[in-house]
Design a protein around this motif. Structure first.
Motif, PDB file in Angstrom:
ATOM      1  N   ASP A   5       1.535  32.032  42.858  1.00 26.75           N
ATOM      2  CA  ASP A   5       2.363  31.290  43.307  1.00 26.75           C
ATOM      3  C   ASP A   5       4.049  30.880  43.304  1.00 26.75           C
ATOM      4  O   ASP A   5       4.612  31.418  43.987  1.00 26.75           O
ATOM      5  N   GLY A   6       3.483  30.606  41.427  1.00 27.41           N
ATOM      6  CA  GLY A   6       5.012  30.264  41.397  1.00 27.41           C
ATOM      7  C   GLY A   6       5.449  28.807  41.532  1.00 27.41           C
ATOM      8  O   GLY A   6       6.713  28.260  41.052  1.00 27.41           O
ATOM      9  N   CYS A   7       4.782  28.246  42.529  1.00 25.45           N
ATOM     10  CA  CYS A   7       5.194  26.545  42.773  1.00 25.45           C
ATOM     11  C   CYS A   7       5.260  25.694  42.107  1.00 25.45           C
ATOM     12  O   CYS A   7       6.475  25.486  42.244  1.00 25.45           O
TER      13      CYS A   7
ATOM     14  N   GLU B 291       8.227  36.473  42.567  1.00 26.38           N
ATOM     15  CA  GLU B 291      10.082  36.383  42.662  1.00 26.38           C
ATOM     16  C   GLU B 291       9.579  34.471  41.660  1.00 26.38           C
ATOM     17  O   GLU B 291      11.451  34.277  40.852  1.00 26.38           O
ATOM     18  N   GLN B 292       9.076  34.452  42.731  1.00 21.88           N
ATOM     19  CA  GLN B 292       9.486  32.425  42.138  1.00 21.88           C
ATOM     20  C   GLN B 292       8.856  32.404  40.434  1.00 21.88           C
ATOM     21  O   GLN B 292       9.481  31.306  39.613  1.00 21.88           O
ATOM     22  N   ILE B 293       8.020  33.044  39.864  1.00 22.94           N
ATOM     23  CA  ILE B 293       7.761  33.662  38.800  1.00 22.94           C
ATOM     24  C   ILE B 293       8.815  33.623  37.972  1.00 22.94           C
ATOM     25  O   ILE B 293       9.032  33.417  36.911  1.00 22.94           O
ATOM     26  N   SER B 294       9.707  34.491  38.220  1.00 22.92           N
ATOM     27  CA  SER B 294      11.184  35.355  37.939  1.00 22.92           C
ATOM     28  C   SER B 294      11.740  34.447  37.367  1.00 22.92           C
ATOM     29  O   SER B 294      12.758  33.830  36.767  1.00 22.92           O
ATOM     30  N   GLN B 295      11.948  33.378  38.719  1.00 25.32           N
ATOM     31  CA  GLN B 295      12.826  32.060  38.909  1.00 25.32           C
ATOM     32  C   GLN B 295      12.598  31.206  37.589  1.00 25.32           C
ATOM     33  O   GLN B 295      13.250  30.544  37.413  1.00 25.32           O
ATOM     34  N   PHE B 296      11.159  30.766  37.704  1.00 23.12           N
ATOM     35  CA  PHE B 296      10.805  29.280  36.750  1.00 23.12           C
ATOM     36  C   PHE B 296      11.508  30.471  35.553  1.00 23.12           C
ATOM     37  O   PHE B 296      12.184  29.852  34.957  1.00 23.12           O
ATOM     38  N   LEU B 297      11.101  31.650  35.065  1.00 20.13           N
ATOM     39  CA  LEU B 297      11.662  32.072  33.642  1.00 20.13           C
ATOM     40  C   LEU B 297      12.675  32.264  33.813  1.00 20.13           C
ATOM     41  O   LEU B 297      13.222  31.203  32.189  1.00 20.13           O
ATOM     42  N   SER B 298      13.167  32.165  34.189  1.00 19.22           N
ATOM     43  CA  SER B 298      14.556  31.773  34.513  1.00 19.22           C
ATOM     44  C   SER B 298      15.796  30.651  34.680  1.00 19.22           C
ATOM     45  O   SER B 298      16.127  30.836  33.172  1.00 19.22           O
ATOM     46  N   ALA B 299      14.995  30.056  34.460  1.00 13.80           N
ATOM     47  CA  ALA B 299      14.884  28.440  34.461  1.00 13.80           C
ATOM     48  C   ALA B 299      14.744  28.176  33.384  1.00 13.80           C
ATOM     49  O   ALA B 299      15.632  27.079  32.883  1.00 13.80           O
ATOM     50  N   ALA B 300      13.653  27.808  32.862  1.00 10.42           N
ATOM     51  CA  ALA B 300      13.235  27.562  31.414  1.00 10.42           C
ATOM     52  C   ALA B 300      13.734  28.175  30.320  1.00 10.42           C
ATOM     53  O   ALA B 300      13.613  27.339  29.627  1.00 10.42           O
ATOM     54  N   GLU B 301      14.622  29.426  30.508  1.00 10.14           N
ATOM     55  CA  GLU B 301      15.749  30.053  29.815  1.00 10.14           C
ATOM     56  C   GLU B 301      16.435  28.897  29.572  1.00 10.14           C
ATOM     57  O   GLU B 301      17.105  28.671  28.895  1.00 10.14           O
TER      58      GLU B 301
END
Length: 204
Positions: free
Chosen positions: A65-67, A97-107
């Motif tokens: 769930d990306g949390c 959407e939360q997984i995507s937010q993690f991915l852009s934050a990791a980048e």
């Protein structure tokens, strides 16, 4: 309107070539690395994230769930939180959407694009080895940065090579242009003196 209960996650088993491909991807999943990542993430984020059931399915369910991922990246940020809003949801698009937010934050944090998994790799369980790769890259980066935010054993991840910048003056750069590298060769002092090419031509 889609039939109730039918969604991307409810695909049937795959057969033939797609099954072989999936088996190959699954074989890259590392059980030992899973234990290290789980230990690190739970130390990094605190008890509230809990721990998953051992095994690939448990690992996927825990992160799906990306949390947990959002909490993880925020715990590494030295300044402002990289993922502004972390909200548990049962809706597929919210989780993705939360997984995507993690991915852009990791980048933004510095993980390279080549080390990134795709949202479906985690959400649909397509390639959990890629998820492990991204999390390992993130761990390595956190250890390397030494910002005081990493909470784990530094030996869990290898330190990335640091950029070693050198600043040269204009004069030094100009002087460097006049040097002929040995691998380029040099013709200093070379002549054709003493060279002969086979027998002289006989004129009869």
């Amino acid at each position: 309107m889609a039939a109730k209960g039918v969604g991307m996650a409810n695909k049937g088993p795959s057969y033939g070539l797609s099954r072989q491909v999936q088996d190959k991807i699954d074989s890259k999943y590392d059980q030992e690395l899973e234990q290290v990542l789980v230990e690190w993430i739970s130390r990094q984020c605190g008890d509230e994230v809990g721990k998953p059931e051992p095994g690939k399915m448990g690992f996927q369910t825990w992160l799906k769930d990306g949390c947990v991922l959002g909490e993880l990246i925020n715990s590494l940020a030295a300044g402002d939180k990289l993922v502004k809003k972390i909200q548990s949801s049962t809706m597929a698009f919210k989780q993705m959407e939360q997984i995507s937010q993690f991915l852009s934050a990791a980048e933004k944090y510095g993980v390279t694009k080549t080390d990134m998994f795709q949202t479906v790799d985690l959400w649909e369980g397509k390639d959990l080895a890629a998820v492990q790769r991204t999390l390992s890259a993130l761990g390595s980066l956190a250890v390397t940065k030494e910002e005081g935010t990493y909470k784990g054993d530094p030996n869990w991840f290898f330190k990335k090579a640091q950029e070693n910048r050198r600043d040269f003056s204009d004069d030094q750069l100009k002087a460097g242009k006049n040097v002929i590298g040995l691998q380029m060769g040099s013709n200093k002092g070379a002549s054709q003196e003493g060279m002969s090419y086979g027998r002289p031509r006989q004129i009869l």
